[in-house]
Design a protein around this motif. Structure first.
Motif, PDB file in Angstrom:
ATOM      1  N   PHE A 119       1.073  -1.495  -0.137  1.00 54.30           N
ATOM      2  CA  PHE A 119      -0.239  -0.016   0.112  1.00 54.30           C
ATOM      3  C   PHE A 119       0.847   0.888  -0.429  1.00 54.30           C
ATOM      4  O   PHE A 119       0.411   2.358   0.372  1.00 54.30           O
ATOM      5  N   ASN A 120       2.319   0.832  -0.032  1.00 53.06           N
ATOM      6  CA  ASN A 120       3.200   2.309  -0.149  1.00 53.06           C
ATOM      7  C   ASN A 120       3.367   2.717  -2.041  1.00 53.06           C
ATOM      8  O   ASN A 120       3.956   3.736  -2.204  1.00 53.06           O
ATOM      9  N   TYR A 121       2.514   2.063  -2.396  1.00 53.46           N
ATOM     10  CA  TYR A 121       2.462   1.816  -3.940  1.00 53.46           C
ATOM     11  C   TYR A 121       1.563   3.082  -4.744  1.00 53.46           C
ATOM     12  O   TYR A 121       0.273   2.678  -3.668  1.00 53.46           O
ATOM     13  N   THR A 122       1.811   4.105  -5.404  1.00 57.39           N
ATOM     14  CA  THR A 122       0.718   4.460  -6.168  1.00 57.39           C
ATOM     15  C   THR A 122       0.118   4.314  -6.703  1.00 57.39           C
ATOM     16  O   THR A 122       0.516   3.134  -7.610  1.00 57.39           O
ATOM     17  N   THR A 123      -0.654   5.070  -7.370  1.00 53.79           N
ATOM     18  CA  THR A 123      -1.963   4.696  -8.459  1.00 53.79           C
ATOM     19  C   THR A 123      -2.108   5.728  -9.571  1.00 53.79           C
ATOM     20  O   THR A 123      -3.009   6.567  -9.413  1.00 53.79           O
ATOM     21  N   PRO A 124      -1.602   5.616 -10.207  1.00 60.51           N
ATOM     22  CA  PRO A 124      -1.077   7.080 -11.693  1.00 60.51           C
ATOM     23  C   PRO A 124      -2.113   7.139 -12.175  1.00 60.51           C
ATOM     24  O   PRO A 124      -2.945   7.595 -12.883  1.00 60.51           O
ATOM     25  N   THR A 125      -2.671   4.986 -12.687  1.00 60.94           N
ATOM     26  CA  THR A 125      -3.565   5.034 -13.371  1.00 60.94           C
ATOM     27  C   THR A 125      -5.343   4.331 -13.287  1.00 60.94           C
ATOM     28  O   THR A 125      -4.926   3.671 -12.081  1.00 60.94           O
ATOM     29  N   TRP A 126      -6.248   4.878 -14.017  1.00 58.84           N
ATOM     30  CA  TRP A 126      -7.197   3.779 -13.363  1.00 58.84           C
ATOM     31  C   TRP A 126      -7.020   2.538 -13.039  1.00 58.84           C
ATOM     32  O   TRP A 126      -7.869   1.570 -12.472  1.00 58.84           O
ATOM     33  N   ALA A 127      -5.916   2.341 -14.632  1.00 57.65           N
ATOM     34  CA  ALA A 127      -5.602   0.447 -14.608  1.00 57.65           C
ATOM     35  C   ALA A 127      -5.251   0.005 -12.985  1.00 57.65           C
ATOM     36  O   ALA A 127      -5.805  -0.888 -13.208  1.00 57.65           O
ATOM     37  N   ASP A 128      -4.813   0.940 -12.825  1.00 52.50           N
ATOM     38  CA  ASP A 128      -4.592   0.688 -11.374  1.00 52.50           C
ATOM     39  C   ASP A 128      -5.395  -0.014 -10.546  1.00 52.50           C
ATOM     40  O   ASP A 128      -4.829  -1.076  -9.425  1.00 52.50           O
ATOM     41  N   MET A 129      -6.052   0.975 -10.584  1.00 54.76           N
ATOM     42  CA  MET A 129      -7.771  -0.191 -10.184  1.00 54.76           C
ATOM     43  C   MET A 129      -8.349  -1.562 -10.394  1.00 54.76           C
ATOM     44  O   MET A 129      -8.689  -2.499  -9.551  1.00 54.76           O
ATOM     45  N   GLY A 130      -7.893  -2.332 -11.554  1.00 56.42           N
ATOM     46  CA  GLY A 130      -7.403  -3.501 -11.548  1.00 56.42           C
ATOM     47  C   GLY A 130      -6.905  -4.349 -11.450  1.00 56.42           C
ATOM     48  O   GLY A 130      -6.660  -5.376 -11.115  1.00 56.42           O
ATOM     49  N   SER A 131      -5.614  -3.818 -10.748  1.00 55.30           N
ATOM     50  CA  SER A 131      -4.926  -4.291 -11.098  1.00 55.30           C
ATOM     51  C   SER A 131      -4.676  -4.349  -9.553  1.00 55.30           C
ATOM     52  O   SER A 131      -3.528  -5.427  -9.008  1.00 55.30           O
ATOM     53  N   ILE A 132      -5.144  -3.538  -8.678  1.00 52.19           N
ATOM     54  CA  ILE A 132      -4.790  -3.898  -6.899  1.00 52.19           C
ATOM     55  C   ILE A 132      -6.271  -5.010  -7.106  1.00 52.19           C
ATOM     56  O   ILE A 132      -6.151  -6.094  -6.060  1.00 52.19           O
ATOM     57  N   GLY A 133      -7.441  -5.125  -7.553  1.00 52.56           N
ATOM     58  CA  GLY A 133      -7.846  -5.825  -7.190  1.00 52.56           C
ATOM     59  C   GLY A 133      -7.396  -7.676  -8.158  1.00 52.56           C
ATOM     60  O   GLY A 133      -7.741  -7.881  -6.682  1.00 52.56           O
ATOM     61  N   TRP A 134      -6.895  -7.713  -9.222  1.00 55.78           N
ATOM     62  CA  TRP A 134      -6.456  -9.110  -9.603  1.00 55.78           C
ATOM     63  C   TRP A 134      -4.924  -9.121  -8.450  1.00 55.78           C
ATOM     64  O   TRP A 134      -5.548 -10.308  -8.519  1.00 55.78           O
ATOM     65  N   LEU A 135      -4.020  -8.214  -8.377  1.00 54.17           N
ATOM     66  CA  LEU A 135      -3.071  -9.039  -8.893  1.00 54.17           C
ATOM     67  C   LEU A 135      -3.041  -8.755  -6.788  1.00 54.17           C
ATOM     68  O   LEU A 135      -3.282  -9.490  -6.029  1.00 54.17           O
ATOM     69  N   VAL A 136      -3.308  -8.345  -6.210  1.00 51.77           N
ATOM     70  CA  VAL A 136      -3.179  -7.169  -4.596  1.00 51.77           C
ATOM     71  C   VAL A 136      -3.778  -7.909  -4.105  1.00 51.77           C
ATOM     72  O   VAL A 136      -3.919  -8.346  -2.938  1.00 51.77           O
ATOM     73  N   ASP A 137      -5.420  -7.997  -4.371  1.00 52.04           N
ATOM     74  CA  ASP A 137      -6.779  -8.373  -3.621  1.00 52.04           C
ATOM     75  C   ASP A 137      -6.581  -9.985  -3.583  1.00 52.04           C
ATOM     76  O   ASP A 137      -6.539 -10.862  -2.608  1.00 52.04           O
ATOM     77  N   GLY A 138      -5.982 -10.292  -5.157  1.00 54.13           N
ATOM     78  CA  GLY A 138      -6.104 -12.074  -4.970  1.00 54.13           C
ATOM     79  C   GLY A 138      -4.466 -12.759  -4.709  1.00 54.13           C
ATOM     80  O   GLY A 138      -4.763 -13.647  -3.968  1.00 54.13           O
TER      81      GLY A 138
END
Ligand code: 3HC
Length: 321
Positions: A119-138
Protein backbone atom coordinates in the motif's frame (compact mmCIF):
# COMPACT_ATOMS: atom_id res chain seq x y z
CA UNK A 1 7.29 -21.38 48.23
CA UNK A 2 4.17 -23.56 48.14
CA UNK A 3 2.37 -20.88 46.13
CA UNK A 4 5.17 -20.72 43.56
CA UNK A 5 5.11 -24.51 43.16
CA UNK A 6 1.33 -24.49 42.74
CA UNK A 7 1.61 -21.74 40.12
CA UNK A 8 4.19 -23.70 38.14
CA UNK A 9 2.04 -26.81 38.33
CA UNK A 10 -1.02 -24.85 37.22
CA UNK A 11 0.87 -23.36 34.31
CA UNK A 12 2.02 -26.83 33.23
CA UNK A 13 -1.60 -28.00 33.19
CA UNK A 14 -2.67 -24.94 31.22
CA UNK A 15 0.20 -25.35 28.77
CA UNK A 16 -0.74 -29.02 28.30
CA UNK A 17 -4.34 -28.03 27.54
CA UNK A 18 -3.13 -25.37 25.06
CA UNK A 19 -0.83 -27.94 23.40
CA UNK A 20 -3.76 -30.36 23.17
CA UNK A 21 -5.92 -27.72 21.45
CA UNK A 22 -3.17 -27.03 18.90
CA UNK A 23 -2.35 -30.68 18.29
CA UNK A 24 -6.01 -31.57 17.76
CA UNK A 25 -6.33 -28.60 15.39
CA UNK A 26 -9.00 -27.06 17.63
CA UNK A 27 -9.63 -23.41 18.27
CA UNK A 28 -8.12 -21.32 21.04
CA UNK A 29 -10.69 -18.83 22.36
CA UNK A 30 -10.14 -15.56 24.28
CA UNK A 31 -11.16 -17.22 27.59
CA UNK A 32 -8.49 -19.93 27.19
CA UNK A 33 -5.03 -19.74 28.69
CA UNK A 34 -2.39 -19.14 26.05
CA UNK A 35 1.39 -18.68 26.13
CA UNK A 36 2.45 -15.05 26.19
CA UNK A 37 4.45 -15.47 22.96
CA UNK A 38 1.37 -16.84 21.15
CA UNK A 39 -0.69 -13.85 22.33
CA UNK A 40 2.04 -11.42 21.27
CA UNK A 41 2.50 -12.85 17.80
CA UNK A 42 -1.25 -12.82 17.23
CA UNK A 43 -1.46 -9.17 18.29
CA UNK A 44 1.46 -8.43 15.95
CA UNK A 45 -0.04 -10.20 12.94
CA UNK A 46 -3.70 -9.26 13.45
CA UNK A 47 -2.97 -5.58 14.15
CA UNK A 48 -0.62 -5.34 11.15
CA UNK A 49 -3.32 -6.96 9.08
CA UNK A 50 -5.93 -4.47 10.39
CA UNK A 51 -3.61 -1.54 9.65
CA UNK A 52 -3.11 -2.90 6.12
CA UNK A 53 -6.84 -2.91 5.50
CA UNK A 54 -7.20 0.65 6.79
CA UNK A 55 -4.18 2.07 4.95
CA UNK A 56 -5.23 -0.03 1.95
CA UNK A 57 -8.27 2.24 1.51
CA UNK A 58 -6.04 5.10 0.37
CA UNK A 59 -4.58 3.98 -2.98
CA UNK A 60 -8.07 3.20 -4.28
CA UNK A 61 -9.82 6.02 -2.42
CA UNK A 62 -7.65 8.20 -4.64
CA UNK A 63 -9.77 7.14 -7.66
CA UNK A 64 -13.33 7.36 -6.28
CA UNK A 65 -13.88 10.89 -7.59
CA UNK A 66 -12.26 10.04 -10.94
CA UNK A 67 -13.77 6.62 -11.71
CA UNK A 68 -14.78 6.58 -15.39
CA UNK A 69 -18.51 5.92 -14.84
CA UNK A 70 -21.19 6.02 -12.15
CA UNK A 71 -21.19 2.21 -12.06
CA UNK A 72 -17.42 2.05 -11.54
CA UNK A 73 -17.66 4.74 -8.85
CA UNK A 74 -20.34 2.80 -6.96
CA UNK A 75 -18.33 -0.44 -7.15
CA UNK A 76 -15.13 1.24 -6.02
CA UNK A 77 -16.86 2.97 -3.12
CA UNK A 78 -18.35 -0.34 -1.97
CA UNK A 79 -14.94 -1.99 -2.17
CA UNK A 80 -13.14 0.72 -0.21
CA UNK A 81 -15.91 0.61 2.38
CA UNK A 82 -15.44 -3.17 2.66
CA UNK A 83 -11.76 -2.62 3.47
CA UNK A 84 -12.76 -0.31 6.34
CA UNK A 85 -15.06 -3.06 7.63
CA UNK A 86 -12.23 -5.61 7.40
CA UNK A 87 -10.01 -3.33 9.45
CA UNK A 88 -12.72 -3.04 12.11
CA UNK A 89 -13.31 -6.82 12.38
CA UNK A 90 -9.57 -7.30 12.74
CA UNK A 91 -9.10 -4.56 15.34
CA UNK A 92 -11.95 -6.20 17.29
CA UNK A 93 -10.26 -9.61 17.02
CA UNK A 94 -6.98 -8.09 18.27
CA UNK A 95 -8.79 -6.42 21.18
CA UNK A 96 -9.87 -9.85 22.48
CA UNK A 97 -6.15 -10.44 23.13
CA UNK A 98 -5.95 -7.55 25.56
CA UNK A 99 -4.70 -4.63 23.48
CA UNK A 100 -6.90 -1.56 23.09
CA UNK A 101 -7.69 0.19 19.84
CA UNK A 102 -6.10 3.52 20.78
CA UNK A 103 -2.78 1.74 21.38
CA UNK A 104 -2.99 0.05 17.96
CA UNK A 105 -3.77 3.37 16.24
CA UNK A 106 -0.86 4.97 18.07
CA UNK A 107 1.46 2.18 16.87
CA UNK A 108 0.30 2.72 13.29
CA UNK A 109 0.64 6.49 13.33
CA UNK A 110 4.05 6.49 15.01
CA UNK A 111 5.41 3.79 12.68
CA UNK A 112 5.89 1.31 15.55
CA UNK A 113 3.65 -1.20 13.73
CA UNK A 114 4.03 -2.34 10.15
CA UNK A 115 1.35 -2.57 7.50
CA UNK A 116 1.52 -4.30 4.13
CA UNK A 117 4.32 -3.05 1.87
CA UNK A 118 1.98 -3.03 -1.14
CA UNK A 119 0.00 0.00 0.00
CA UNK A 120 3.04 2.25 -0.27
CA UNK A 121 2.89 2.14 -4.06
CA UNK A 122 1.06 4.93 -5.89
CA UNK A 123 -1.92 4.63 -8.24
CA UNK A 124 -1.34 7.03 -11.16
CA UNK A 125 -3.74 5.36 -13.65
CA UNK A 126 -7.28 3.96 -13.65
CA UNK A 127 -5.83 0.58 -14.69
CA UNK A 128 -4.24 0.46 -11.22
CA UNK A 129 -7.73 -0.18 -9.82
CA UNK A 130 -7.80 -3.29 -12.00
CA UNK A 131 -4.30 -4.37 -10.99
CA UNK A 132 -4.99 -3.86 -7.29
CA UNK A 133 -8.15 -5.98 -7.53
CA UNK A 134 -6.62 -8.72 -9.65
CA UNK A 135 -3.10 -8.90 -8.20
CA UNK A 136 -3.26 -7.36 -4.71
CA UNK A 137 -6.64 -8.74 -3.65
CA UNK A 138 -5.79 -11.97 -5.49
CA UNK A 139 -2.60 -12.30 -3.40
CA UNK A 140 -4.56 -11.35 -0.28
CA UNK A 141 -7.09 -14.15 -0.90
CA UNK A 142 -4.35 -16.70 -1.54
CA UNK A 143 -2.72 -15.72 1.76
CA UNK A 144 -5.92 -15.30 3.74
CA UNK A 145 -8.05 -18.33 2.84
CA UNK A 146 -5.74 -20.56 4.92
CA UNK A 147 -6.02 -18.00 7.74
CA UNK A 148 -9.74 -18.88 8.01
CA UNK A 149 -8.39 -22.01 9.75
CA UNK A 150 -6.09 -20.03 12.08
CA UNK A 151 -6.04 -21.56 15.54
CA UNK A 152 -7.21 -18.37 17.25
CA UNK A 153 -11.02 -18.37 17.00
CA UNK A 154 -11.79 -14.64 16.61
CA UNK A 155 -9.13 -14.28 13.89
CA UNK A 156 -10.27 -17.31 11.90
CA UNK A 157 -13.92 -16.24 12.07
CA UNK A 158 -13.10 -12.67 10.97
CA UNK A 159 -11.12 -14.08 8.06
CA UNK A 160 -14.05 -16.18 6.82
CA UNK A 161 -16.16 -13.10 6.23
CA UNK A 162 -13.26 -11.06 4.88
CA UNK A 163 -12.36 -13.70 2.30
CA UNK A 164 -15.89 -13.76 0.89
CA UNK A 165 -15.67 -10.02 0.25
CA UNK A 166 -12.10 -10.22 -1.07
CA UNK A 167 -13.24 -12.61 -3.72
CA UNK A 168 -15.65 -9.99 -5.08
CA UNK A 169 -12.77 -7.48 -4.99
CA UNK A 170 -10.52 -9.77 -7.00
CA UNK A 171 -13.19 -10.34 -9.64
CA UNK A 172 -13.99 -6.65 -10.03
CA UNK A 173 -10.29 -5.94 -10.62
CA UNK A 174 -10.03 -8.73 -13.15
CA UNK A 175 -13.08 -7.35 -14.92
CA UNK A 176 -11.64 -3.81 -15.06
CA UNK A 177 -8.49 -5.17 -16.73
CA UNK A 178 -10.50 -7.42 -19.07
CA UNK A 179 -12.53 -4.45 -20.26
CA UNK A 180 -9.38 -2.38 -20.82
CA UNK A 181 -7.74 -5.27 -22.68
CA UNK A 182 -10.78 -5.46 -24.98
CA UNK A 183 -10.57 -1.71 -25.60
CA UNK A 184 -8.40 0.61 -27.67
CA UNK A 185 -4.61 0.16 -28.09
CA UNK A 186 -4.13 2.98 -25.55
CA UNK A 187 -6.36 1.19 -23.02
CA UNK A 188 -4.51 -2.10 -23.55
CA UNK A 189 -1.19 -0.34 -23.09
CA UNK A 190 -2.46 1.26 -19.88
CA UNK A 191 -3.51 -2.14 -18.50
CA UNK A 192 -0.18 -3.76 -19.39
CA UNK A 193 1.85 -0.88 -17.95
CA UNK A 194 -0.06 -1.12 -14.70
CA UNK A 195 0.39 -4.92 -14.46
CA UNK A 196 4.12 -4.37 -15.06
CA UNK A 197 4.28 -2.11 -11.98
CA UNK A 198 2.12 -4.19 -9.60
CA UNK A 199 3.23 -7.74 -10.39
CA UNK A 200 6.47 -7.94 -8.36
CA UNK A 201 5.23 -5.89 -5.37
CA UNK A 202 2.16 -8.20 -5.22
CA UNK A 203 4.46 -11.25 -5.05
CA UNK A 204 6.35 -9.60 -2.19
CA UNK A 205 3.13 -9.26 -0.17
CA UNK A 206 3.64 -12.88 0.94
CA UNK A 207 6.65 -11.76 2.95
CA UNK A 208 10.37 -12.52 2.69
CA UNK A 209 11.69 -15.87 1.44
CA UNK A 210 11.27 -18.65 4.00
CA UNK A 211 14.94 -18.57 5.00
CA UNK A 212 14.59 -14.89 5.94
CA UNK A 213 11.21 -15.20 7.66
CA UNK A 214 11.79 -15.16 11.43
CA UNK A 215 8.15 -15.76 12.38
CA UNK A 216 6.95 -18.44 9.97
CA UNK A 217 8.18 -21.57 11.71
CA UNK A 218 6.63 -20.81 15.09
CA UNK A 219 3.43 -19.40 13.56
CA UNK A 220 3.03 -22.60 11.55
CA UNK A 221 3.68 -24.75 14.63
CA UNK A 222 0.87 -22.84 16.36
CA UNK A 223 -1.49 -23.30 13.37
CA UNK A 224 -1.72 -19.56 12.83
CA UNK A 225 -0.07 -19.74 9.41
CA UNK A 226 -0.79 -22.92 7.46
CA UNK A 227 1.68 -22.45 4.61
CA UNK A 228 5.07 -20.80 4.33
CA UNK A 229 5.60 -17.49 2.51
CA UNK A 230 7.33 -19.21 -0.45
CA UNK A 231 4.66 -21.91 -0.75
CA UNK A 232 1.91 -19.30 -0.94
CA UNK A 233 3.88 -17.21 -3.43
CA UNK A 234 4.30 -20.26 -5.66
CA UNK A 235 0.62 -21.12 -5.37
CA UNK A 236 -0.29 -17.56 -6.37
CA UNK A 237 2.00 -17.55 -9.43
CA UNK A 238 0.56 -20.89 -10.57
CA UNK A 239 -2.92 -19.35 -10.34
CA UNK A 240 -1.96 -16.11 -12.09
CA UNK A 241 -0.45 -17.50 -15.28
CA UNK A 242 -3.68 -18.95 -16.77
CA UNK A 243 -5.61 -15.85 -15.66
CA UNK A 244 -3.06 -13.61 -17.43
CA UNK A 245 -3.61 -15.68 -20.59
CA UNK A 246 -7.37 -15.03 -20.42
CA UNK A 247 -6.72 -11.31 -19.94
CA UNK A 248 -4.11 -11.19 -22.68
CA UNK A 249 -1.55 -9.43 -20.47
CA UNK A 250 2.10 -10.45 -20.18
CA UNK A 251 3.46 -11.08 -16.70
CA UNK A 252 6.72 -9.10 -16.53
CA UNK A 253 9.12 -11.96 -15.77
CA UNK A 254 11.19 -13.41 -18.63
CA UNK A 255 12.10 -16.41 -16.44
CA UNK A 256 8.47 -17.44 -15.89
CA UNK A 257 8.27 -20.96 -17.30
CA UNK A 258 6.32 -24.16 -16.58
CA UNK A 259 8.51 -26.78 -14.90
CA UNK A 260 7.08 -30.20 -15.68
CA UNK A 261 9.20 -31.98 -13.07
CA UNK A 262 8.10 -29.65 -10.24
CA UNK A 263 4.54 -29.28 -11.50
CA UNK A 264 4.87 -25.52 -10.92
CA UNK A 265 5.96 -22.39 -12.74
CA UNK A 266 9.58 -21.36 -12.23
CA UNK A 267 10.02 -17.62 -11.78
CA UNK A 268 12.83 -15.06 -11.65
CA UNK A 269 14.31 -13.43 -8.52
CA UNK A 270 12.47 -10.61 -6.77
CA UNK A 271 14.13 -7.38 -5.68
CA UNK A 272 14.15 -7.88 -1.92
CA UNK A 273 16.21 -4.69 -1.42
CA UNK A 274 13.19 -2.77 -2.66
CA UNK A 275 10.94 -4.68 -0.21
CA UNK A 276 13.15 -3.81 2.77
CA UNK A 277 13.39 -0.18 1.64
CA UNK A 278 9.58 0.02 1.65
CA UNK A 279 9.45 -1.64 5.10
CA UNK A 280 11.97 0.91 6.35
CA UNK A 281 9.57 3.71 5.35
CA UNK A 282 11.28 4.66 2.10
CA UNK A 283 8.65 3.50 -0.40
CA UNK A 284 6.87 5.73 -2.92
CA UNK A 285 4.13 6.83 -0.52
CA UNK A 286 4.92 5.74 3.07
CA UNK A 287 5.03 9.27 4.50
CA UNK A 288 1.91 10.35 2.63
CA UNK A 289 -0.09 7.25 3.75
CA UNK A 290 0.72 7.64 7.44
CA UNK A 291 0.20 11.42 7.41
CA UNK A 292 -3.23 10.99 5.81
CA UNK A 293 -4.18 8.32 8.35
CA UNK A 294 -3.06 10.58 11.22
CA UNK A 295 -5.12 13.48 9.86
CA UNK A 296 -8.20 11.26 9.53
CA UNK A 297 -7.70 10.05 13.11
CA UNK A 298 -7.31 13.61 14.42
CA UNK A 299 -10.30 14.85 12.40
CA UNK A 300 -12.40 12.03 13.88
CA UNK A 301 -11.63 12.95 17.51
CA UNK A 302 -14.98 14.71 17.96
CA UNK A 303 -16.87 11.58 16.84
CA UNK A 304 -15.04 9.44 19.41
CA UNK A 305 -15.69 12.04 22.11
CA UNK A 306 -19.40 12.20 21.24
CA UNK A 307 -19.69 8.39 21.23
CA UNK A 308 -17.94 8.22 24.62
CA UNK A 309 -20.21 10.92 26.11
CA UNK A 310 -23.29 9.09 24.80
CA UNK A 311 -22.09 5.76 26.25
CA UNK A 312 -21.35 7.41 29.62
CA UNK A 313 -24.82 9.01 29.68
CA UNK A 314 -26.47 5.65 28.89
CA UNK A 315 -24.47 3.99 31.65
CA UNK A 316 -25.49 6.68 34.17
CA UNK A 317 -29.15 6.21 33.17
CA UNK A 318 -28.85 2.46 33.62
CA UNK A 319 -27.21 2.81 37.02
CA UNK A 320 -29.86 5.31 38.15
CA UNK A 321 -32.80 3.07 37.14
N1 3HC B 1 4.62 -5.92 4.19
C1 3HC B 1 5.05 -5.43 5.36
N2 3HC B 1 5.67 -6.20 6.27
C2 3HC B 1 5.86 -7.49 5.97
C3 3HC B 1 5.41 -8.07 4.77
C4 3HC B 1 4.77 -7.22 3.84
N3 3HC B 1 4.33 -7.63 2.67
N4 3HC B 1 5.75 -9.36 4.77
C5 3HC B 1 6.38 -9.60 5.93
N5 3HC B 1 6.44 -8.47 6.64
C6 3HC B 1 7.08 -8.27 7.93
C7 3HC B 1 6.44 -9.15 8.99
O1 3HC B 1 5.31 -8.53 9.54
C8 3HC B 1 7.59 -9.30 9.96
O2 3HC B 1 7.74 -8.12 10.71
P1 3HC B 1 7.69 -8.09 12.34
O3 3HC B 1 8.39 -9.33 12.80
O4 3HC B 1 8.33 -6.82 12.68
O5 3HC B 1 6.25 -8.12 12.69
C9 3HC B 1 8.79 -9.35 9.05
O6 3HC B 1 8.41 -8.72 7.84
C10 3HC B 1 9.28 -10.75 8.78
O7 3HC B 1 8.29 -11.50 8.04
P2 3HC B 1 7.75 -12.93 8.47
O8 3HC B 1 7.57 -13.73 7.24
O9 3HC B 1 8.60 -13.52 9.54
O10 3HC B 1 6.36 -12.51 9.12
P3 3HC B 1 5.01 -13.34 9.25
O11 3HC B 1 5.30 -14.76 9.59
O12 3HC B 1 4.09 -12.58 10.12
O13 3HC B 1 4.42 -13.36 7.75
C11 3HC B 1 2.64 -12.26 6.55
C12 3HC B 1 4.08 -12.15 7.10
C13 3HC B 1 2.60 -13.32 5.48
C14 3HC B 1 2.26 -10.90 5.97
C15 3HC B 1 1.70 -12.67 7.72
O14 3HC B 1 1.86 -11.79 8.81
C16 3HC B 1 0.26 -12.69 7.34
O15 3HC B 1 -0.19 -13.62 6.70
N6 3HC B 1 -0.51 -11.68 7.78
C17 3HC B 1 -1.93 -11.62 7.59
C18 3HC B 1 -2.31 -11.12 6.25
C19 3HC B 1 -1.91 -9.68 6.03
O16 3HC B 1 -1.55 -8.95 6.94
N7 3HC B 1 -2.01 -9.22 4.81
C20 3HC B 1 -1.66 -7.87 4.49
C21 3HC B 1 -2.33 -7.47 3.29
S1 3HC B 1 -3.97 -6.97 3.71
C22 3HC B 1 -4.66 -6.84 2.31
O17 3HC B 1 -4.11 -7.34 1.43
C23 3HC B 1 -5.93 -6.07 2.26
C24 3HC B 1 -6.70 -6.39 1.06
O18 3HC B 1 -7.88 -5.72 1.09
C25 3HC B 1 -6.00 -6.12 -0.17
Amino acid sequence: MTTAKTTTAETAVEQAEFDRLIESDSRVEPRDWMPEAYRKTLIRQISQHAHSEIIGMQPEGNWITRAPSLKRKAILMAKVQDEAGHGLYLYSAAQTLGIDRETMFEQLITGAAKYSSIFNYTTPTWADMGSIGWLVDGAAICNQVPLCRASYGPYGRAMTRICKEESFHQRQGFEILLELMRGTPAQRAMAQESVNRWYAPALMMFGPPDDDSPNSKQSMAWNIKRFSNDDLRQRFIDMLVPQAEVLGVTLPDPELKWNEARGHYDFGPLNWDEFYEVLAGRGQANAQRVAKRKKAHDDGAWVREAARAYADARMEERLAS
